[in-house]
Design a protein around this motif. Structure first.
Motif, PDB file in Angstrom:
ATOM      1  N   GLU A  63      -2.993  -9.273  -4.989  1.00 21.03           N
ATOM      2  CA  GLU A  63      -2.878  -8.845  -3.069  1.00 21.03           C
ATOM      3  C   GLU A  63      -1.734  -7.374  -2.803  1.00 21.03           C
ATOM      4  O   GLU A  63      -2.354  -6.846  -2.005  1.00 21.03           O
ATOM      5  CB  GLU A  63      -1.826 -10.229  -2.141  1.00 21.03           C
ATOM      6  N   GLU A  64      -0.649  -7.519  -3.320  1.00 23.74           N
ATOM      7  CA  GLU A  64       0.006  -6.144  -2.902  1.00 23.74           C
ATOM      8  C   GLU A  64      -0.641  -5.158  -3.848  1.00 23.74           C
ATOM      9  O   GLU A  64      -0.301  -3.984  -3.079  1.00 23.74           O
ATOM     10  CB  GLU A  64       1.518  -6.819  -3.390  1.00 23.74           C
ATOM     11  N   LEU A  65      -1.464  -5.206  -4.562  1.00 24.96           N
ATOM     12  CA  LEU A  65      -1.829  -3.658  -4.628  1.00 24.96           C
ATOM     13  C   LEU A  65      -3.210  -3.862  -4.222  1.00 24.96           C
ATOM     14  O   LEU A  65      -3.162  -2.400  -3.728  1.00 24.96           O
ATOM     15  CB  LEU A  65      -2.891  -4.928  -6.607  1.00 24.96           C
ATOM     16  N   SER A  66      -3.705  -4.378  -3.827  1.00 18.98           N
ATOM     17  CA  SER A  66      -4.786  -3.620  -2.263  1.00 18.98           C
ATOM     18  C   SER A  66      -4.027  -3.488  -1.232  1.00 18.98           C
ATOM     19  O   SER A  66      -4.784  -2.633  -0.847  1.00 18.98           O
ATOM     20  CB  SER A  66      -5.833  -5.398  -2.559  1.00 18.98           C
ATOM     21  N   ARG A  67      -2.444  -3.729  -0.332  1.00 21.46           N
ATOM     22  CA  ARG A  67      -2.321  -3.547   0.414  1.00 21.46           C
ATOM     23  C   ARG A  67      -2.101  -1.879   0.047  1.00 21.46           C
ATOM     24  O   ARG A  67      -2.158  -1.204   0.895  1.00 21.46           O
ATOM     25  CB  ARG A  67      -1.342  -4.263   0.223  1.00 21.46           C
ATOM     26  N   GLN A  68      -1.406  -1.973  -0.933  1.00 19.33           N
ATOM     27  CA  GLN A  68      -1.179  -0.347  -1.522  1.00 19.33           C
ATOM     28  C   GLN A  68      -1.935   0.296  -1.595  1.00 19.33           C
ATOM     29  O   GLN A  68      -1.622   1.481  -0.794  1.00 19.33           O
ATOM     30  CB  GLN A  68       0.178  -0.459  -2.208  1.00 19.33           C
ATOM     31  N   LEU A  69      -2.904   0.538  -2.534  1.00 11.05           N
ATOM     32  CA  LEU A  69      -4.503   1.433  -2.680  1.00 11.05           C
ATOM     33  C   LEU A  69      -4.750   1.339  -0.892  1.00 11.05           C
ATOM     34  O   LEU A  69      -4.932   2.663  -0.835  1.00 11.05           O
ATOM     35  CB  LEU A  69      -5.086   0.184  -3.212  1.00 11.05           C
ATOM     36  N   LEU A 126      -2.106  -9.376 -16.225  1.00  6.44           N
ATOM     37  CA  LEU A 126      -3.216  -8.918 -15.493  1.00  6.44           C
ATOM     38  C   LEU A 126      -3.240  -7.175 -16.014  1.00  6.44           C
ATOM     39  O   LEU A 126      -2.115  -6.656 -16.055  1.00  6.44           O
ATOM     40  CB  LEU A 126      -2.591  -8.806 -13.940  1.00  6.44           C
ATOM     41  N   ALA A 127      -4.568  -6.631 -15.847  1.00  2.42           N
ATOM     42  CA  ALA A 127      -5.054  -5.333 -16.676  1.00  2.42           C
ATOM     43  C   ALA A 127      -5.252  -4.486 -15.054  1.00  2.42           C
ATOM     44  O   ALA A 127      -6.193  -5.575 -14.018  1.00  2.42           O
ATOM     45  CB  ALA A 127      -5.777  -4.837 -17.007  1.00  2.42           C
ATOM     46  N   ILE A 128      -4.773  -3.127 -14.921  1.00  2.00           N
ATOM     47  CA  ILE A 128      -5.402  -2.354 -13.253  1.00  2.00           C
ATOM     48  C   ILE A 128      -6.392  -1.219 -14.600  1.00  2.00           C
ATOM     49  O   ILE A 128      -5.095  -0.862 -14.750  1.00  2.00           O
ATOM     50  CB  ILE A 128      -4.209  -1.616 -12.760  1.00  2.00           C
ATOM     51  N   VAL A 129      -7.204  -1.004 -14.217  1.00  2.00           N
ATOM     52  CA  VAL A 129      -8.053  -0.164 -14.529  1.00  2.00           C
ATOM     53  C   VAL A 129      -9.239   0.254 -13.727  1.00  2.00           C
ATOM     54  O   VAL A 129      -9.288  -0.330 -12.853  1.00  2.00           O
ATOM     55  CB  VAL A 129      -9.277  -1.146 -16.560  1.00  2.00           C
ATOM     56  N   TYR A 130      -9.351   1.813 -14.727  1.00  2.00           N
ATOM     57  CA  TYR A 130     -11.254   2.165 -13.567  1.00  2.00           C
ATOM     58  C   TYR A 130     -11.864   1.621 -14.252  1.00  2.00           C
ATOM     59  O   TYR A 130     -12.645   1.425 -15.364  1.00  2.00           O
ATOM     60  CB  TYR A 130     -11.266   3.776 -14.015  1.00  2.00           C
ATOM     61  N   LEU A 136      -3.021   6.050 -13.799  1.00  2.00           N
ATOM     62  CA  LEU A 136      -2.510   5.430 -13.167  1.00  2.00           C
ATOM     63  C   LEU A 136      -1.662   4.791 -12.889  1.00  2.00           C
ATOM     64  O   LEU A 136      -1.305   4.859 -11.436  1.00  2.00           O
ATOM     65  CB  LEU A 136      -3.782   4.169 -12.716  1.00  2.00           C
ATOM     66  N   ALA A 137      -0.507   4.178 -13.685  1.00  2.00           N
ATOM     67  CA  ALA A 137       0.449   3.893 -13.883  1.00  2.00           C
ATOM     68  C   ALA A 137       1.741   4.841 -12.966  1.00  2.00           C
ATOM     69  O   ALA A 137       2.601   3.953 -11.778  1.00  2.00           O
ATOM     70  CB  ALA A 137       0.897   3.580 -14.866  1.00  2.00           C
ATOM     71  N   PRO A 138       1.883   6.065 -13.105  1.00  2.00           N
ATOM     72  CA  PRO A 138       2.653   6.518 -12.341  1.00  2.00           C
ATOM     73  C   PRO A 138       2.587   6.833 -11.169  1.00  2.00           C
ATOM     74  O   PRO A 138       3.910   7.167 -10.432  1.00  2.00           O
ATOM     75  CB  PRO A 138       3.096   8.178 -13.269  1.00  2.00           C
ATOM     76  N   VAL A 139       1.306   7.086 -10.862  1.00  2.00           N
ATOM     77  CA  VAL A 139       1.552   7.197  -9.024  1.00  2.00           C
ATOM     78  C   VAL A 139       1.067   5.846  -8.158  1.00  2.00           C
ATOM     79  O   VAL A 139       0.642   5.897  -7.233  1.00  2.00           O
ATOM     80  CB  VAL A 139       0.272   8.693  -8.588  1.00  2.00           C
ATOM     81  N   LEU A 140       0.930   4.465  -9.137  1.00  2.41           N
ATOM     82  CA  LEU A 140       0.578   3.177  -8.280  1.00  2.41           C
ATOM     83  C   LEU A 140       1.434   2.874  -8.990  1.00  2.41           C
ATOM     84  O   LEU A 140       2.222   1.985  -7.599  1.00  2.41           O
ATOM     85  CB  LEU A 140      -0.792   2.942  -8.902  1.00  2.41           C
ATOM     86  N   LEU A 141       2.086   1.982 -10.084  1.00  2.00           N
ATOM     87  CA  LEU A 141       2.843   1.002  -9.761  1.00  2.00           C
ATOM     88  C   LEU A 141       4.171   1.062 -10.004  1.00  2.00           C
ATOM     89  O   LEU A 141       4.592   0.036  -8.943  1.00  2.00           O
ATOM     90  CB  LEU A 141       3.224   1.038 -11.760  1.00  2.00           C
ATOM     91  N   PRO A 142       5.005   1.668  -9.299  1.00  2.00           N
ATOM     92  CA  PRO A 142       6.143   1.825  -9.074  1.00  2.00           C
ATOM     93  C   PRO A 142       6.225   1.495  -7.445  1.00  2.00           C
ATOM     94  O   PRO A 142       6.857   0.753  -6.692  1.00  2.00           O
ATOM     95  CB  PRO A 142       6.336   3.483  -8.110  1.00  2.00           C
ATOM     96  N   ARG A 143       5.125   1.723  -6.537  1.00  2.00           N
ATOM     97  CA  ARG A 143       4.873   1.525  -5.274  1.00  2.00           C
ATOM     98  C   ARG A 143       4.971  -0.037  -5.030  1.00  2.00           C
ATOM     99  O   ARG A 143       5.289  -0.581  -4.096  1.00  2.00           O
ATOM    100  CB  ARG A 143       4.100   2.360  -4.237  1.00  2.00           C
ATOM    101  N   VAL A 144       3.514  -0.905  -6.141  1.00  2.00           N
ATOM    102  CA  VAL A 144       3.545  -2.121  -6.090  1.00  2.00           C
ATOM    103  C   VAL A 144       4.441  -2.719  -6.380  1.00  2.00           C
ATOM    104  O   VAL A 144       4.545  -3.685  -6.085  1.00  2.00           O
ATOM    105  CB  VAL A 144       1.538  -1.737  -6.605  1.00  2.00           C
ATOM    106  N   ILE A 145       5.282  -2.560  -7.504  1.00  2.00           N
ATOM    107  CA  ILE A 145       5.736  -3.124  -8.067  1.00  2.00           C
ATOM    108  C   ILE A 145       7.078  -3.007  -7.325  1.00  2.00           C
ATOM    109  O   ILE A 145       7.677  -4.314  -6.221  1.00  2.00           O
ATOM    110  CB  ILE A 145       7.077  -2.614  -9.480  1.00  2.00           C
ATOM    111  N   GLN A 151      -6.947  10.396  -9.811  1.00  2.08           N
ATOM    112  CA  GLN A 151      -6.299   9.950  -9.565  1.00  2.08           C
ATOM    113  C   GLN A 151      -4.853  11.050  -8.496  1.00  2.08           C
ATOM    114  O   GLN A 151      -5.071  12.327  -8.889  1.00  2.08           O
ATOM    115  CB  GLN A 151      -5.384   9.157 -10.247  1.00  2.08           C
ATOM    116  N   ARG A 152      -4.057  10.678  -7.027  1.00  2.00           N
ATOM    117  CA  ARG A 152      -3.774  12.080  -6.621  1.00  2.00           C
ATOM    118  C   ARG A 152      -2.143  11.574  -6.303  1.00  2.00           C
ATOM    119  O   ARG A 152      -1.676  10.219  -6.039  1.00  2.00           O
ATOM    120  CB  ARG A 152      -4.730  12.174  -4.768  1.00  2.00           C
ATOM    121  N   THR A 153      -1.652  13.077  -6.183  1.00  2.00           N
ATOM    122  CA  THR A 153      -0.674  12.410  -5.793  1.00  2.00           C
ATOM    123  C   THR A 153       0.428  13.580  -4.772  1.00  2.00           C
ATOM    124  O   THR A 153      -0.541  14.432  -3.850  1.00  2.00           O
ATOM    125  CB  THR A 153       0.514  13.748  -6.753  1.00  2.00           C
TER     126      THR A 153
END
Length: 312
Positions: A295-301, A146-150, A104-113, A249-251
């Motif tokens: 909240e930012e994670l939810s917004r980006q997702l 905090l952890a982000i997991v499936y 999840l990290a490479p497709v999600l974390l950069p935009r959330v951070i 996870q999609r790219t």
């Protein structure tokens, strides 16, 4: 009983991270004797040996690991108290440590951070990547907040008295095929059509179990030719024509590191999506930094599109 001070907890953390009194003293800009005395006083106050001393340094005992985890939570609570006190006059500030499931990290974390730090530039944000079990251990030890997991069959975090899970998104699985594959170009492909084809299984838990369960629930047995725990290895092998795969996870880019392309299509069956959740220790009160990041994670997702990621 002697009082325990915040300074002693800070020295405990420094010694645990450095692995020696010498390293801790250098990190804290103190004398070795000051650090050593503080650690001895802490052990006496707790009535337990926190370190095993040896010629090359020191390692935490079981009691020391528990004290370290509790100490990190105490310091986090103090930081939250400071943050609350200045909430009306300052932006969010302080440390925030995030853990994220590896793929999840490479497709999600950069935009959330990026989105989070644009709004909260004073937060000292750091992150780690790892498996679900590694992230569970990091939460227990206080290494991350905090952890982000499936949340599929996440054995390590299924105890509500220890972990609090909150689903923030659901990701539907899709099929990757080599361009020359007989099923390529289709909008949908059924699991039955894929059953006899050679499969490249993404096998980092809980991914492998989840993808195999799609077939097993339909009474099918996939023909697994290769297994790998690497997201990019899956994509590269499919692009090389070595088999098909299923990912969640999609790219935006259907191309391997080698510059070779693959095609994607949807599964014909109605599949229960794979949930993405945040996880934290139940007994650790969430800080404003944690809530703002979630909240930012939810917004980006929420901006993710079925065919890939949509920048926002």
């Amino acid at each position: 009983m002697a009082d325990i001070t915040l300074k002693q907890i800070e020295y405990l953390m420094a010694a645990a991270e450095a692995g020696s009194v010498t390293g801790a003293a250098a990190k804290l800009f103190l004398s070795q004797s000051a650090v050593s005395t503080a650690l001895t006083d802490l052990e006496q106050a707790l009535g337990a040996q926190l370190f095993v001393r040896h010629p090359r340094g020191m390692t935490l005992t079981a009691a020391g690991r528990e004290a370290l985890a509790e100490g990190r939570r105490v310091l986090a609570g103090v930081e939250e108290m400071r943050e609350t006190a200045r909430a009306n006059v300052d932006s969010l500030a302080g440390r925030l440590r995030i853990g994220c499931y590896s793929t999840l990290a490479p497709v999600l974390l950069p935009r959330v951070i990026d989105g989070f730090l644009r709004k909260n530039p004073l937060v000292d944000l750091s992150f780690i990547e790892g498996s679900q079990s590694a992230l569970a251990d990091a939460l227990r030890s206080g290494t991350i907040d905090l952890a982000i997991v499936y949340d599929y069959d996440v054995h390590e975090m299924r105890h509500p008295d220890e972990f609090t899970l909150r689903r923030v998104h659901a990701s539907e699985p899709y099929v990757l095929l080599p361009p020359e594959h007989r099923l390529a170009g289709r909008r949908t492909v059924s699991l039955q059509e894929l059953e006899s084809e050679e499969m490249i299984l993404f096998d980092l838990a809980p991914g492998g179990e989840y993808f195999l369960s799609l077939f097993h629930q339909a009474g099918l047995e996939p023909n697994v030719r290769f297994r790998t725990s690497s997201f990019e290895m899956v994509r590269a092998m499919v692009a090389r024509g070595l088999g098909y795969s299923i990912l969640s996870q999609r790219t935006d880019i259907s191309m391997s590191y080698e510059g070779k392309v693959f095609t994607v299509c949807e599964l014909a069956e109605e599949i229960k999506p794979l949930g993405i959740s945040t996880s934290r220790l139940t007994r650790a009160r969430p800080t404003r930094r944690m809530r703002a990041f979630a909240e930012e994670l939810s917004r980006q997702l929420s901006s993710w599109r079925t065919g890939g990621n949509q920048e926002s």
